[in-house]
Design an enzyme around this catalytic site. Structure first.
Site, PDB file in Angstrom:
ATOM      1  N   SER A 154       9.710  -2.176 -14.735  1.00  0.00           N
ATOM      2  CA  SER A 154      10.083  -1.795 -13.505  1.00  0.00           C
ATOM      3  C   SER A 154       8.882  -1.331 -12.630  1.00  0.00           C
ATOM      4  O   SER A 154       7.988  -1.965 -12.443  1.00  0.00           O
ATOM      5  CB  SER A 154      11.390  -1.305 -13.624  1.00  0.00           C
ATOM      6  N   ASP A 236      19.565  -9.440 -14.073  1.00  0.00           N
ATOM      7  CA  ASP A 236      18.982  -8.086 -13.572  1.00  0.00           C
ATOM      8  C   ASP A 236      19.355  -8.309 -12.084  1.00  0.00           C
ATOM      9  O   ASP A 236      19.131  -8.967 -11.228  1.00  0.00           O
ATOM     10  CB  ASP A 236      17.191  -8.257 -13.637  1.00  0.00           C
ATOM     11  N   HIS A 269      18.539  -5.367 -16.539  1.00  0.00           N
ATOM     12  CA  HIS A 269      17.093  -4.319 -16.236  1.00  0.00           C
ATOM     13  C   HIS A 269      16.998  -3.448 -17.331  1.00  0.00           C
ATOM     14  O   HIS A 269      15.932  -2.622 -17.056  1.00  0.00           O
ATOM     15  CB  HIS A 269      17.385  -3.827 -14.913  1.00  0.00           C
TER      16      HIS A 269
END
Length: 291
Positions: A154, A236, A269
């Site tokens: 991320s 996600d 995620h």
């Protein structure tokens, strides 16, 4: 600041040692924390290492506790290094806005050197990691700091991609999980770059120097000819608004950069996603780092 290593804890794991540390950072101007996993092979000499950069709200413990990377790292003789994601402590928690939002300030350093006050005094994550932490780890641990790979998730995926291109030759291999690929085009990047780098026209032009897709577009030759690995979950919740892997994919194609971008139905995620594909990333780095 001194070259003193403070060990906070050590834990035996898979024949090696997972440890957590603190040192007085000259670049940050404050104590900074990081973790190191040394595989059993480090008892006999220096080993290559993978630097992992964590995402928003995470710290130096997140990867070690949640990713499940130590077992394979031990079998291959690969060390693991994970820094904290921002400065911490009373000196910075009192800054206006430092703790008001989860995606800016504490836990959200974005792996760059801030140029705007008050952040420029301590938010020097790029310089800390590249110019201070990695040499420091090389001095204090049985790690070959000339054989390093870099990976992240991320915000940390953004950090891995950008630091790998901003410091040619420093990292030999590159991968990411659900990276923020075009921060100049998404709300997370807009918020962070406005605060850390400034909002004027000239400042915004400098944002591109920290945008992985823009950096790849500017390459005259493939920076990682052995290939870049990215995994992205299709469930996600941040994919459409924040991540833009398609922008990095297009930039790699234009630059002739080999890219394996794997899209996985059903995966989100979080760290269950990362655990699922971590072995593939360890293998990707091990192949290039010759372990």
């Amino acid at each position: 600041m001194t070259d003193i290593l403070k060990t906070l804890s050590e834990h035996h794991a898979f024949g090696g040692v997972q440890s957590f540390h603190e040192h007085a950072s000259h670049e940050i101007g404050l104590p900074m924390r990081f973790s190191v996993y040394l595989p059993p092979q480090a008892a006999n000499g220096r080993v290559p290492a993978l630097l992992y950069l964590a995402g928003l709200t995470c710290n130096e413990e997140t990867f070690a506790v949640k990713a499940g990377a130590q077992r394979m790292a031990a079998s291959l003789g690969l060390a693991l290094i994970a820094p904290d994601t921002s400065p911490r402590g009373s000196a910075v928690e009192s800054l206006p806005g430092a703790t008001a939002n989860w995606d800016f300030g504490i836990g959200a350093g974005f792996y760059l050197d801030a140029t705007e006050a008050p952040w420029s005094a301590h938010w020097r994550m790029e310089s800390w990691i590249v110019h201070e932490l990695l040499p420091f780890v090389g001095r204090h641990f049985a790690i070959d700091d000339q054989r390093l790979g870099i990976c992240g998730h991320s915000m940390g995926g953004h950090g891995a991609l950008t630091l790998a291109m901003r410091h040619p030759g420093r990292f030999k291999s590159l991968s990411a999980f659900a990276p923020i690929c075009a921060p100049t085009q998404c709300p997370w990047g807009e918020k962070a770059f406005s605060g850390y780098l400034g909002e004027s026209g000239g400042d915004r032009a400098q944002w591109l120097a920290h945008d992985a897709s823009a950096l790849m577009k500017s390459q005259t030759a493939a920076p990682y000819p052995q290939g870049i690995l990215i995994d992205q979950g299709l469930a996600d919740k941040f994919l459409a608004e924040q991540l833009y892997p398609e922008a990095f994919e297009a930039a790699c194609f234009a630059a002739g950069q080999p890219l394996t971008l794997r899209r996985h139905a059903g995966y989100d995620h979080g760290y269950y996603f990362i655990q699922t594909f971590m072995a593939d990333h360890i293998a990707h780095h091990a192949q290039t780092l010759n372990v």
